[in-house]
Structure formats: C-alpha cells, structure tokens
Scaffold this motif. Sequence first.
Motif, PDB file in Angstrom:
ATOM      1  N   SER A  70      44.822  17.426   1.964  1.00  0.00           N
ATOM      2  CA  SER A  70      45.522  16.456   2.545  1.00  0.00           C
ATOM      3  C   SER A  70      44.864  16.145   3.947  1.00  0.00           C
ATOM      4  O   SER A  70      45.395  15.134   4.841  1.00  0.00           O
ATOM      5  N   GLU A  71      44.102  16.882   4.483  1.00  0.00           N
ATOM      6  CA  GLU A  71      43.103  16.688   5.692  1.00  0.00           C
ATOM      7  C   GLU A  71      41.811  15.973   5.447  1.00  0.00           C
ATOM      8  O   GLU A  71      41.204  16.514   4.531  1.00  0.00           O
ATOM      9  N   PRO A  72      41.603  14.835   6.021  1.00  0.00           N
ATOM     10  CA  PRO A  72      40.382  14.328   5.679  1.00  0.00           C
ATOM     11  C   PRO A  72      38.999  15.211   6.222  1.00  0.00           C
ATOM     12  O   PRO A  72      39.166  15.798   7.083  1.00  0.00           O
ATOM     13  N   GLY A  83      38.141   0.025  11.479  1.00  0.00           N
ATOM     14  CA  GLY A  83      37.042   1.068  11.264  1.00  0.00           C
ATOM     15  C   GLY A  83      37.123   2.101  12.165  1.00  0.00           C
ATOM     16  O   GLY A  83      36.660   3.449  11.546  1.00  0.00           O
ATOM     17  N   CYS A  84      37.668   2.037  13.260  1.00  0.00           N
ATOM     18  CA  CYS A  84      37.790   2.887  14.281  1.00  0.00           C
ATOM     19  C   CYS A  84      39.016   3.369  14.654  1.00  0.00           C
ATOM     20  O   CYS A  84      39.699   2.748  15.771  1.00  0.00           O
ATOM     21  N   LYS A  94      29.053   2.913  14.174  1.00  0.00           N
ATOM     22  CA  LYS A  94      28.659   2.552  15.262  1.00  0.00           C
ATOM     23  C   LYS A  94      27.741   3.419  16.146  1.00  0.00           C
ATOM     24  O   LYS A  94      26.639   2.837  16.902  1.00  0.00           O
ATOM     25  N   ASN A  98      32.800   1.774  11.199  1.00  0.00           N
ATOM     26  CA  ASN A  98      33.335   2.801  11.348  1.00  0.00           C
ATOM     27  C   ASN A  98      32.753   3.515  12.951  1.00  0.00           C
ATOM     28  O   ASN A  98      31.786   3.087  13.066  1.00  0.00           O
ATOM     29  N   CYS A  99      33.417   4.504  13.169  1.00  0.00           N
ATOM     30  CA  CYS A  99      33.077   5.134  14.437  1.00  0.00           C
ATOM     31  C   CYS A  99      31.436   5.753  14.315  1.00  0.00           C
ATOM     32  O   CYS A  99      30.607   5.626  15.034  1.00  0.00           O
ATOM     33  N   ARG A 120      34.514   9.681   5.388  1.00  0.00           N
ATOM     34  CA  ARG A 120      35.039  10.921   5.513  1.00  0.00           C
ATOM     35  C   ARG A 120      35.398  11.649   4.022  1.00  0.00           C
ATOM     36  O   ARG A 120      35.692  10.810   3.295  1.00  0.00           O
ATOM     37  N   ARG A 121      34.809  12.721   3.823  1.00  0.00           N
ATOM     38  CA  ARG A 121      34.823  13.206   2.593  1.00  0.00           C
ATOM     39  C   ARG A 121      36.512  13.309   2.041  1.00  0.00           C
ATOM     40  O   ARG A 121      37.235  13.659   3.140  1.00  0.00           O
ATOM     41  N   ASN A 122      36.741  13.294   0.878  1.00  0.00           N
ATOM     42  CA  ASN A 122      38.196  13.457   0.308  1.00  0.00           C
ATOM     43  C   ASN A 122      38.321  14.956  -0.342  1.00  0.00           C
ATOM     44  O   ASN A 122      37.476  15.740  -0.306  1.00  0.00           O
ATOM     45  N   ASP A 154      35.682  14.189  14.513  1.00  0.00           N
ATOM     46  CA  ASP A 154      36.875  14.641  13.444  1.00  0.00           C
ATOM     47  C   ASP A 154      38.151  14.054  13.913  1.00  0.00           C
ATOM     48  O   ASP A 154      39.107  14.065  12.863  1.00  0.00           O
ATOM     49  N   ASP A 155      38.386  13.692  15.064  1.00  0.00           N
ATOM     50  CA  ASP A 155      39.723  13.080  15.588  1.00  0.00           C
ATOM     51  C   ASP A 155      39.645  11.505  15.269  1.00  0.00           C
ATOM     52  O   ASP A 155      40.496  10.820  15.680  1.00  0.00           O
ATOM     53  N   GLN A 156      38.638  11.096  14.524  1.00  0.00           N
ATOM     54  CA  GLN A 156      38.621   9.594  14.405  1.00  0.00           C
ATOM     55  C   GLN A 156      38.674   9.058  12.627  1.00  0.00           C
ATOM     56  O   GLN A 156      38.188  10.129  11.676  1.00  0.00           O
ATOM     57  N   TYR A 157      39.296   8.204  12.276  1.00  0.00           N
ATOM     58  CA  TYR A 157      39.428   7.858  10.761  1.00  0.00           C
ATOM     59  C   TYR A 157      39.579   6.534  10.842  1.00  0.00           C
ATOM     60  O   TYR A 157      39.208   5.797  11.607  1.00  0.00           O
ATOM     61  N   TYR A 158      39.655   5.844   9.674  1.00  0.00           N
ATOM     62  CA  TYR A 158      39.741   4.478   9.406  1.00  0.00           C
ATOM     63  C   TYR A 158      41.019   3.943   8.522  1.00  0.00           C
ATOM     64  O   TYR A 158      41.361   4.897   7.697  1.00  0.00           O
ATOM     65  N   VAL A 159      41.308   3.057   8.660  1.00  0.00           N
ATOM     66  CA  VAL A 159      42.268   2.313   7.629  1.00  0.00           C
ATOM     67  C   VAL A 159      41.899   1.173   6.761  1.00  0.00           C
ATOM     68  O   VAL A 159      41.316   0.061   7.290  1.00  0.00           O
TER      69      VAL A 159
END
Lengths: 565, 202
Positions: free
Chosen positions: A412-414, B181-182, A189, A185-186, A391-393, A352-357
Amino acid sequence: MAPDKNDTYDAIVVGTGISGGWAAKELTEKGLKTLVLDRGRMVRHGEYPTATKEVWELPYGGRATQEDLQRHATAARTNYVVTQATKHWWVDDNEHPYGETKRFDWVRGYHVGGRSLLWGRQSYRWSPMDFEANAKDGIAVDWPIRYADLEPWYDHVERFIGVSGQSEGLAQLPDSTFLPPMEMNCVEKHFKQSMSTNFRRTMTIGRTAHLTAPLTHAHSPQRGTCQTRNLCIRGCPLGAYFSSNSSTLPAAEKTGNMTLRPNSVVSELIYDEANGRASGVRVLDAETGEQLEFKARVIFLCASTFGTAHILMNSTSSRFPNGFGNDSGELGCNIMDHHLQVGASALVEGFDDQYYVGTRPNGVYVPRFVNIGKDKRSYIRGFGYQGGASRRNWTRLMNDPVLGEELKQKASEPGPWTMGLGGFGEILPYHHNRVTLNRDRKDKHGLPTLTFDCEIGENERLMRIDMANEAATMLEAAGYKNVRALDRGYSMGLGIHEMGTARMGRDPKTSVLNSWNQVHACTNVYVTDGSCMTSAACQNPSLTYMALTARAVDHAVQELKRMNI
Amino acid sequence: MNRREAIQRVALLMGGAISGPALLGVLNGCTPKKAAEAKSLFLSGEQLSLVGEVAEITIPRTDTPGAKDVGIPAFIDLMLKDVYPKADQDRYLAGLEAFDSQARQQHNRGFMQLEPEQRVALVRGATEAALAAEAANTGPAALPRPFVLMTREMTLLGFFLSQPGATQVLQYNPMPGPFRGCVPLKEAGNGKTFATEQVQRF
C-alpha cells in the motif's frame, strides 16, 4: 451505401490506418467520391470491447493464455501487446502466416483503423538534417524532398490531430504548434536539470497525439481531453488520442463522399496497358470469398509498408513482370525499422515524500545529441531516448520475501523511484534487407505470403553500445544509484516502425516513387505509407506519414484538375 | 454484499476449494453430490487446499480481505490450466509434491496438518531460499520459477488486480483526470500506491 461490383469512383484508398485515414479525409474533403477499402472488420469509434473494463473484469489477471499466445505468436514477441484487454486487435498468425529467413517480428492489426488504434502516439517532426542525411553520407539514394516541402503539411496535420508538447527550439527536432505539454514528475524535472547542467542536453516531455486541451477546430466533436487512464491500446472511449477511427474517418464520413468497405482484401492493382495507368483494384471479399473489381481515376496505397509491398509485388503484367512499378528492382528492398530495447535504468533516492496523480500515457524524450555539430561518433546517424520516472508498485514485492500483513502494508506504500531511458535508433537502408513474395505458401485467402530476410548491420551494433553507455552515464551524472545498462536484444520489426519497401527518390532507376509519392512508372498510383520512406531517421514515423499523405493528396487533386493523371 | 462477494464468502466457509458450478448448486439450494468431488480444473482438491493455504499465508485476511476471500485458489487453478505451458505445469506439480514432502521430513506430517506457525515458517523458508537463488543467478535468462514463487506471483497478481485488492489495499482511480506530476505523497489521494494494470511476469 454498399458499393456495387464494378462501381467507379474518383479515388480508391487501400487501408484505413494512420495513412489511409488521412488519404480518405483529404480526398473526400476536396470533393472526390472515394472508395475506402480495409481488409479487416469494421470498427467504429467507440466500438472498443474492453475500453471500460475494470482490471478485475479481465480473466487471467489480464495475461494471455497459451492459446492466445499460439494464435498471436508474432505480436506476443513484443512481450507487452497481447493481453486479455488487447488480444482481439492482433492478427491470427495461423490464418496469415509469413516466412522468416532471419527472425522478423511483423506485428499486425487487421481491422478498420489498423494500428492507428494501437500506436504509441509519439509525434515528432523530422528535421532538415534527416532529409539531407543520405545525400551527405552518400548512402542509398537522396530524398527527393526536403524539410521545407513538408513543413506546411506538418502544420496542417498537427492542427487537426492535436499534439501535446513543449517547444524547445532545437534544429534537430523542429517544434510544432502544440497543445499544452503534459507535466514531468519530480524526478524527471530533477533529471532534466542534471542533463542541462552536466551535458547541455535537452530533455523534453514526450510529444504525443493526445488532447491536453480542446482542439482548436470544431471538426472533431467526438474527441475529448485525456483523463490519463493509460489504457489507450484498448481504444479510447473519450477519443482523447488520435486514431483514424476517432478522427480522420469520421471527418471523411461527414463529407458524404466516402464509401467505406471493410473485409475487402486488395489482391492486386489492375494495369491498363493501353493507357499506361492503373484502372482500379481487384478485391477479395474476406467474408464471402467473392472477387470484385473497383475502378477509379487515382489510387492511394496506404495498406502499411508490407501490405502495400505485397499488393505491388502481386500486381504483375507484361509491363511490370517483376511487380508493379518495379523497374528499379528496389521494390521490397531497403527495409528499415527503429532498433530498441537498449538503454539504462537506475534507482533514485531523495524523493520519497513525492508522488503523482494519474497514469500519464506518455514519457519523456531526449532528442538526438550524437553526430550533431562537433559531436562525432564511430557510427553515423543517431538515436533519441524515450523514458521516464515512476515509483515502484506491489510488483517489487515479488523479490522481497515479506509475507502476511506486512506484505499488504508494504504494497500500500509507493515503492522507490526508478528512472529509465530506452533508445530508439536509426537503421540504415540496406538494399539486402528485403521482403519477397512466396507463391508456394498461401494465406487463408489463397494469396501468396511474404518472406523476410533482414538484419541490422555494424553501424547499428556500434550505436547500440553507445545507446546503453550514454544512458548509464547520464543517470550516474544525476547521482542515481544501481545504474544498470541493458541490451535486451533486438530483431528487425520489433520497433513496429517498418519502412522502406517502395522508396521515394529522384531517379526511376533506383527508386519506386517520385517526390510526390507517385509510382514513377504509373503516376495515378500514390503510395504514402511507411513503404515510401527513403531513410528512417530516429523519430517515430507516423506524423511524417500523415504529412506526406496530406501533401500527396493535394498534389493528386491538382493533377486530376490539370488532367495530368 | 454483492453476489460475487457472497460467492466468495461461501467459498471461504466451505474451505475455499470449490468450483463455480458446485457453488451455484449451493446458492440454488441444491446439495452438490460430494464436496470432495468439487471440480477443480487443474489441481486436485487436496492440492488446491494446500495452494490456497500458501496463498492465504502470503496475503491473509486482516481488516481487508485476504487471498481466499478474493478467490485466489480458483484463480491459480485456472491460470495453471490455461496460462502456463506444460513445462511450468509439470514443474509446479513436482514442486508442490516436494514442498509437502519437505513438511513430512521436517515434522512427520503433511503441510496441511501442521500448526499455523509451522506452515508460515515453511513458506517463509522456501520463499527466501528461492529468492536467494534468483538473486544469485547471473545467467542471461531468468531462472524457471519454482512452486513457491509461482504461487507467490499468481497470488500477488490475482489479489492486487482483484476489486478488494485494488480498491481497499491499494488506491484505485479509474478516471484520474489531467496528469499531476509533482504531488506531495500525503495529498495524492489517500497516499496509497495507485493500482494499475499489470500483466507481465514481475
């Protein structure tokens, strides 16, 4: 076909975990009629009772009840493996007790497939350095093999099971033939870049026995690619990670040469004094209590490090009064594990504008960098880190007094990103770290129990301080906040990487097994589970057990042809 | 509305503190002997009402279901009975009693007789004080959690692992496919936190 009493086979395999599954596959594929015994119940691939349950279908929010914790007290010491989704995989400690002179965490799963269903799936080769370490340090005994002996067998195993990862060209962590790597993830990296810039150290994505692409062979049609549910420990209905159940046992079954007998507790090896060889095994049927004997030309003990030690220690005869193959007195000694629960974590800002799936069932890996080249520490050997960023849940709201609609909104917000690194450190083989047979205390089958007397030493204690400090230093250098170094304590066994009770070596006076995993004093018995290990390195050991097993089977089949065993 | 939701709605209408067997009685058209005798497992009916109120203040019904809608009172009752050791059970009961006493001291009425805003203020005050004590703890072991935080922990656990909590308040993706990941937050599904299994103390 159900095996009859007094049946004779070409080979017997005791245990169906990581090593036993491989022994079964290789022996049957080479044409040997093989009886495969497991002490536990049958688990066919796909027979994973909780695998497709939604989180809300599990009672108690998934948590273990007091009754569950009492029944699975040792496994519960891990703080993570006993849940409503997994409790059926762990032994009942009341039925299978053991003794602890010092605390020892023996985490067991008695069923077909064993802990290959439950493992962490991290798959790392050992390096030339690891097989040379004992000789170089003058510690314990030298490995009777070198990396070059095992290299083709790593290739063989990795190709069959499928290992996802990234080649890095490191001497201390040889590359494999990899399936595509999982993505970082970001934040990971970013951290990788910082490690490279600030320390010239490598961080790589975890090398894991998951299919990120189809296998390169057609022998496992039941295995599909990973969908990142991260519910692996329940058993994977997709067959996306390697287990005996999803991979080696189906391959063995397909040959038509395997007879698999679950509920078969091997109590001892039968020694044929006249011919100086093991003629078979004595078995207790776990369901009926019936005593059985099975004969074979060659026997593979793959019952796990302590399961195998138990069988060997319980197999006494006039030739082996102190346990089978125990001329050296080393049987049950030199217990190793990997020490862990030490490292550091930090808060990471700016992403904060990045997440993962997806829930990646894998982390990142920092290969060993201490005591390599010019690097010298106050201790010998080394450690690697496993870790990752996420990211914390909603669990963070436990520590935030927020209530009501605002709580729902925040959940609801990561939450913020955190990055953590946890060390896996090498434990030296100390002769005094041992397990013994207690004939006064019996398990539910009336068999003697084991008593452990093990602890880490000064080398490990010094290493732990470094494991916490180095992790914190690297996180700080990356500019992360609230860096916390933490040692949550460790007792032996907690790594669930137990090794060493019947070590390999060159000299029968100081080791139990030879360079082909044969018992020095009885060469038609091979031991290829963790008990054979002469040192522990710091890499997760399962891949090495598999490679050693495949190599030993190849040797056994040749020796049978040559009429040497 | 599926059957489970139906049961939960009925439970809500009846005040929440009602057990499975009694509910089945309602759904089958029978009248339970006495609503007050509805079997709870660990807590009394009165205690369960108070706990349910605290849970609903923590996670109320909004445009999505709240704590009572998803059956948190019964969940807490079951958790206390089977998951917590005796020391935690005892501390919980004593803490519950003390919490109600605090209401009487401050307002001369029990918690359940207070105005809604008074109840919220009491829960908020107790939560803030307990969290401050946890934050101030420098010892090696975590503090035993008091009534108000145990209730909070069980409410959060039960709610965010419930189907409405996981799928409506959070984002639930049971078969994500290959890991990406990103991903810009806005493009990660609907941008909400992903629901995942969570079973340890948090």
